[in-house]
Each structure stands twice: as structure tokens, then as C-alpha cells.
Design a protein around this motif. Structure first.
Motif, mmCIF file in Angstrom:
data_model
loop_
_atom_site.group_PDB
_atom_site.id
_atom_site.type_symbol
_atom_site.label_atom_id
_atom_site.label_comp_id
_atom_site.label_asym_id
_atom_site.label_seq_id
_atom_site.Cartn_x
_atom_site.Cartn_y
_atom_site.Cartn_z
ATOM 1 N N GLY A 150 0.839 -1.188 0.000
ATOM 2 C CA GLY A 150 0.000 0.000 0.000
ATOM 3 C C GLY A 150 0.874 1.237 0.000
ATOM 4 O O GLY A 150 2.103 1.134 -0.084
ATOM 5 N N PRO A 151 0.259 2.428 0.068
ATOM 6 C CA PRO A 151 -1.178 2.719 0.237
ATOM 7 C C PRO A 151 -1.971 2.785 -1.070
ATOM 8 O O PRO A 151 -3.135 3.156 -1.062
ATOM 9 C CB PRO A 151 -1.146 4.089 0.915
ATOM 10 N N PHE A 152 -1.320 2.419 -2.198
ATOM 11 C CA PHE A 152 -2.013 2.488 -3.494
ATOM 12 C C PHE A 152 -2.041 1.123 -4.178
ATOM 13 O O PHE A 152 -2.010 1.040 -5.399
ATOM 14 C CB PHE A 152 -1.336 3.527 -4.398
ATOM 15 N N LEU A 153 -2.070 0.068 -3.396
ATOM 16 C CA LEU A 153 -2.147 -1.280 -3.953
ATOM 17 C C LEU A 153 -3.578 -1.531 -4.415
ATOM 18 O O LEU A 153 -4.517 -1.378 -3.635
ATOM 19 C CB LEU A 153 -1.742 -2.305 -2.899
ATOM 20 N N PRO A 154 -3.788 -1.904 -5.691
ATOM 21 C CA PRO A 154 -5.152 -1.979 -6.226
ATOM 22 C C PRO A 154 -6.090 -2.893 -5.445
ATOM 23 O O PRO A 154 -7.285 -2.615 -5.358
ATOM 24 C CB PRO A 154 -4.939 -2.495 -7.652
ATOM 25 N N MET A 155 -5.563 -3.990 -4.881
ATOM 26 C CA MET A 155 -6.467 -4.917 -4.189
ATOM 27 C C MET A 155 -6.692 -4.571 -2.725
ATOM 28 O O MET A 155 -7.365 -5.318 -2.008
ATOM 29 C CB MET A 155 -5.955 -6.356 -4.308
ATOM 30 N N ALA A 198 -18.778 -5.173 -6.836
ATOM 31 C CA ALA A 198 -17.955 -4.854 -8.002
ATOM 32 C C ALA A 198 -16.479 -4.808 -7.642
ATOM 33 O O ALA A 198 -15.629 -5.102 -8.483
ATOM 34 C CB ALA A 198 -18.392 -3.526 -8.610
ATOM 35 N N ARG A 199 -16.147 -4.452 -6.405
ATOM 36 C CA ARG A 199 -14.751 -4.436 -5.985
ATOM 37 C C ARG A 199 -14.291 -5.809 -5.502
ATOM 38 O O ARG A 199 -13.094 -6.105 -5.523
ATOM 39 C CB ARG A 199 -14.548 -3.406 -4.862
ATOM 40 N N PHE A 200 -15.228 -6.617 -5.050
ATOM 41 C CA PHE A 200 -14.879 -7.921 -4.490
ATOM 42 C C PHE A 200 -14.729 -8.992 -5.565
ATOM 43 O O PHE A 200 -13.823 -9.833 -5.504
ATOM 44 C CB PHE A 200 -15.957 -8.341 -3.480
ATOM 45 N N HIS A 209 -18.665 -10.068 -14.199
ATOM 46 C CA HIS A 209 -19.749 -9.848 -13.238
ATOM 47 C C HIS A 209 -19.535 -8.555 -12.467
ATOM 48 O O HIS A 209 -20.502 -7.865 -12.114
ATOM 49 C CB HIS A 209 -19.842 -11.022 -12.275
ATOM 50 N N ALA A 210 -18.271 -8.210 -12.185
ATOM 51 C CA ALA A 210 -17.985 -6.966 -11.484
ATOM 52 C C ALA A 210 -18.420 -5.764 -12.317
ATOM 53 O O ALA A 210 -19.012 -4.817 -11.796
ATOM 54 C CB ALA A 210 -16.493 -6.885 -11.161
ATOM 55 N N ILE A 304 -10.467 -11.084 2.846
ATOM 56 C CA ILE A 304 -10.891 -10.529 4.134
ATOM 57 C C ILE A 304 -10.929 -9.012 4.076
ATOM 58 O O ILE A 304 -11.914 -8.377 4.473
ATOM 59 C CB ILE A 304 -9.944 -11.011 5.252
ATOM 60 N N ALA A 305 -9.872 -8.406 3.563
ATOM 61 C CA ALA A 305 -9.793 -6.947 3.544
ATOM 62 C C ALA A 305 -10.875 -6.329 2.676
ATOM 63 O O ALA A 305 -11.350 -5.220 2.959
ATOM 64 C CB ALA A 305 -8.412 -6.514 3.056
ATOM 65 N N ASN A 306 -11.292 -7.010 1.630
ATOM 66 C CA ASN A 306 -12.287 -6.465 0.709
ATOM 67 C C ASN A 306 -13.719 -6.846 1.071
ATOM 68 O O ASN A 306 -14.647 -6.458 0.358
ATOM 69 C CB ASN A 306 -11.982 -6.912 -0.712
ATOM 70 N N SER A 307 -13.903 -7.586 2.155
ATOM 71 C CA SER A 307 -15.261 -7.961 2.559
ATOM 72 C C SER A 307 -15.891 -6.926 3.491
ATOM 73 O O SER A 307 -17.052 -7.086 3.879
ATOM 74 C CB SER A 307 -15.244 -9.331 3.251
ATOM 75 N N PHE A 308 -15.141 -5.886 3.854
ATOM 76 C CA PHE A 308 -15.651 -4.829 4.717
ATOM 77 C C PHE A 308 -15.840 -3.551 3.921
ATOM 78 O O PHE A 308 -15.074 -3.262 2.996
ATOM 79 C CB PHE A 308 -14.674 -4.550 5.868
#
Length: 355
Positions: A150-155, A198-200, A209-210, A304-308
Motif C-alpha cells: 500500500g497505500p495504493f495497492l489496487p487490491m 464490483a470491488r470484491f 460480473h464486477a 478478508i480486507a475487501n469484505s468490509f
């Protein structure tokens, strides 16, 4: 600006690069923290020539050149114009911002300039050499390596910066360096759920699908009717839920799969309104993102990080006090961190968004 940036790439004339090293234009959308300026400089210098940075509703930081876009400018047209000028040679490629020298001096101690007392154990150029350590899962001795992400890591959420120690693809320890940046949130729960999906979904390899979810979210925001039940059914048929390992990222009794199921359930609502996702945005007070990531494979950690949503993620990434951080490090689990603190080894940021 995350919503605006996501929807910008629905235009077929643009392609979001998977790596900053494959990008031609660095699009900076919205304000940038002072603490993130050095990371932004490194991202810029990693782009191949010819290259340019474009500032969208943001002010160029020190070292950056123009151009900027006003609120009235069409961002796609501006990006096209700059790209054409770069390719045709009408615009010079932007030079490096940082000096062409290592960020840290060489600190070798061995007879041949190696990092430590012998062949292992030092921090040459500020980067720690890999050292064998017992794996958390089976006790096998693997090389452990610590690096910032990070702080600009796409995922990862914009602004989130972590220092993680990995053995293979397993996170042994993680430390928060900076929390994610706050983002705008739609008042319509269906739109919020679609954008979250769409992000997940790209993490699971379901890019098509996103795009469908993101396009539906934009249409709903514009007041256009959308067959949400059809989208929800397609997502269930896609096998997305089955691809999520069960029991990971448990907060407040809900794991990653449960949180994704809640997003899908919102799409069953027949009337617009705010979805009831209080369970997602009210985690246990003792929960921390770094604790959820420890011992997980990298692919699981990204899920995990993208589920919030951003609000919940910010609450899971508190800025630890000095005494808390010292206690964590003494116990072998360096999972705290100060907001303004850089990675101790001065490494480079990884990845980054590009147009």
C-alpha cells in the motif's frame, strides 16, 4: 472519489492497468495525504516512459508537474488527449521525481559487503534479508520476508498501508502503518451493495460480473430500473460464494462468505433505501484487521480486507499508541503502528492504480 474513479473505467476507451509498470498515465483522484506523497512519488517513477500524471479534483504535490482537471473537464477526454500527446511526441515524458539512488545506504557488515554477520541477517539498502523461521501452520522452516503493501495497492482499500512478514504466501505478522482513506457512501443500500460486489468479484476472477454490478449501480443512481433479481441469480450461479473459503475473517459472528451473502440479500429489496448492514459496520471492539490477517494465505487476506466497507475497515484499523506497539513487538506480534510511520526498512510501495 473512489466511486467516480471506479465508474470512470466503465468507458471502453480506458483500461485500468494491473500494475503501475504497465501504465502510461497515473490518475490521481481526490486529495492525497501528506504521508502518502513519497509513496506516490515512487509509483510515478516506476511507470515506463513516456508517462504523465493527471490530477482529478486534486492538487499536484511537490515535484509533480501539471496538468490538472477542473470540475467541468471530461476526465476521459483529458486522459485521451494526454495519452495522444505522449505517443505522438507532442508532450515530453515526465522525469523522475526521486533521485536515482537507493533510499537507504548500504549497511553490509560481512567480508564481502553482505548484509549481516555472514551471509544472512542484515538489512542491505534498508531491506531485511530473508531469514528462516517456523511456519505458523506446520512448523516447516521457510524464509520470512518483511515488506510494505500500500497505500495504493489496487487490491487494498485506498490509503491502507500495512507492513507484513510473509513466509511463502502466508502472513506471519502484520502491522498497520496507515489506515484507509474515508470514502463517500451511497444512501441507497442496493447501490452500496452493488459497488461493494464490483470491488470484491475481480479478486475471484469474475471481472465480467464486477462490471455488470458497477454498471447496475450507476444506472440505479441515475434512477433507471434494473433487474436486481437477475443479477443476484447470475452471481449465485457464478460460484462466487463457493470460491470463498469458509470461516475466514470472522468478526461479530460473520465471516467473509456471510458478509458477501448480505450484499446479495440486499439485491432482493424491491424498494430503494438504506440496507441494514449495521452488523458489518459494527465489529467487535477488540477486532483488528492485522489480527484477522495473521496466519492467512495472501489470497485469503485480500478476500478478508475487501469484505468490509470502508467505514468498518477504518474501525478495524485503529492507530495504536506507542506503548501498545511496543507491547506487540515484545510479544513477537508487531501488529500496531503509528499513522505517520513509514516501514522500518524504507522499502518501496507495491503496485498502484494507473490508467
Amino acid at each position: 472519489m473512489r466511486i467516480a474513479a471506479d465508474e470512470l473505467f466503465l468507458d471502453s476507451r480506458l483500461m485500468r492497468a494491473n500494475s503501475i509498470r504497465h501504465a502510461r498515465i497515473l490518475l490521481v483522484a481526490g486529495p492525497v495525504r501528506e504521508a502518502d506523497q513519497d509513496d506516490l512519488h515512487r509509483l510515478h517513477d516506476q511507470m515506463p516512459h513516456p508517462r504523465a500524471a493527471l490530477w482529478w479534483k486534486s492538487n499536484p504535490g511537490a515535484g509533480f508537474a501539471e496538468p490538472t482537471m477542473s470540475d467541468e473537464d471530461d476526465p476521459v477526454a483529458a486522459i485521451e488527449a494526454i495519452h495522444r500527446a505522449l505517443i505522438e511526441g507532442a508532450r515530453d515524458s515526465e522525469p523522475d521525481i526521486l533521485p536515482n539512488e537507493p533510499p537507504n545506504p548500504w549497511r553490509g557488515k560481512g567480508d564481502y559487503g553482505q548484509g549481516g554477520e555472514g551471509m544472512m541477517g542484515g538489512t542491505p539498502y534498508g531491506r531485511p534479508m530473508a531469514m528462516t523461521d517456523d511456519d505458523l501452520r506446520d512448523g516447516l522452516a521457510l524464509d520470512a520476508y518483511t515488506a510494505p503493501f500500500g497505500p495504493f495497492l489496487p487490491m487494498l482499500a485506498p490509503g491502507l498501508k500495512l507492513s507484513a512478514t510473509l513466509q511463502g504466501d502466508v502472513i506471519q505478522t502484520a502491522k498497520l502503518l496507515r489506515p484507509p482513506l474515508p470514502q463517500a457512501r451511497s444512501a441507497d443500500g442496493r447501490v452500496h451493495a452493488l459497488r461493494a460486489l464490483a470491488r470484491f468479484l475481480p479478486i475471484l476472477g469474475l471481472e465480467a460480473h464486477a462490471v455488470r454490478c458497477l454498471d447496475a449501480a450507476r444506472s440505479l443512481s441515475a434512477g433507471k430500473p434494473i433487474e436486481l433479481a437477475k443479477i443476484r441469480q447470475l452471481l449465485r450461479w457464478s460460484g462466487a460464494l463457493a470460491a470463498i473459503p469458509p470461516g475466514i475473517g470472522v468478526v461479530g459472528g460473520a465471516d467473509v462468505r456471510t458478509r458477501v451473502e448480505r450484499w446479495l440479500a440486499v439485491l432482493d429489496e424491491s424498494q430503494p433505501g438504506t440496507s441494514d448492514d449495521s452488523a458489518m459496520r459494527s465489529p467487535l471492539k477488540s477486532a483488528r484487521l492485522v489480527d484477522l490477517l495473521r496466519g492467512r494465505e495472501w489470497s485469503e487476506a485480500i478476500l478478508i480486507a475487501n469484505s468490509f466497507d470502508t467505514d468498518t475497515l477504518i474501525s478495524l484499523a485503529p492507530v495504536a499508541a506507542e506503548d501498545d506497539e511496543a507491547e506487540d513487538q515484545h510479544g513477537g506480534e508487531a501488529e500496531g503502528g503509528e499513522m505517520e510511520r513509514e516501514a522500518p526498512h524504507g522499502g518501496h510501495a507495491h503496485g498502484g492504480p494507473g490508467a
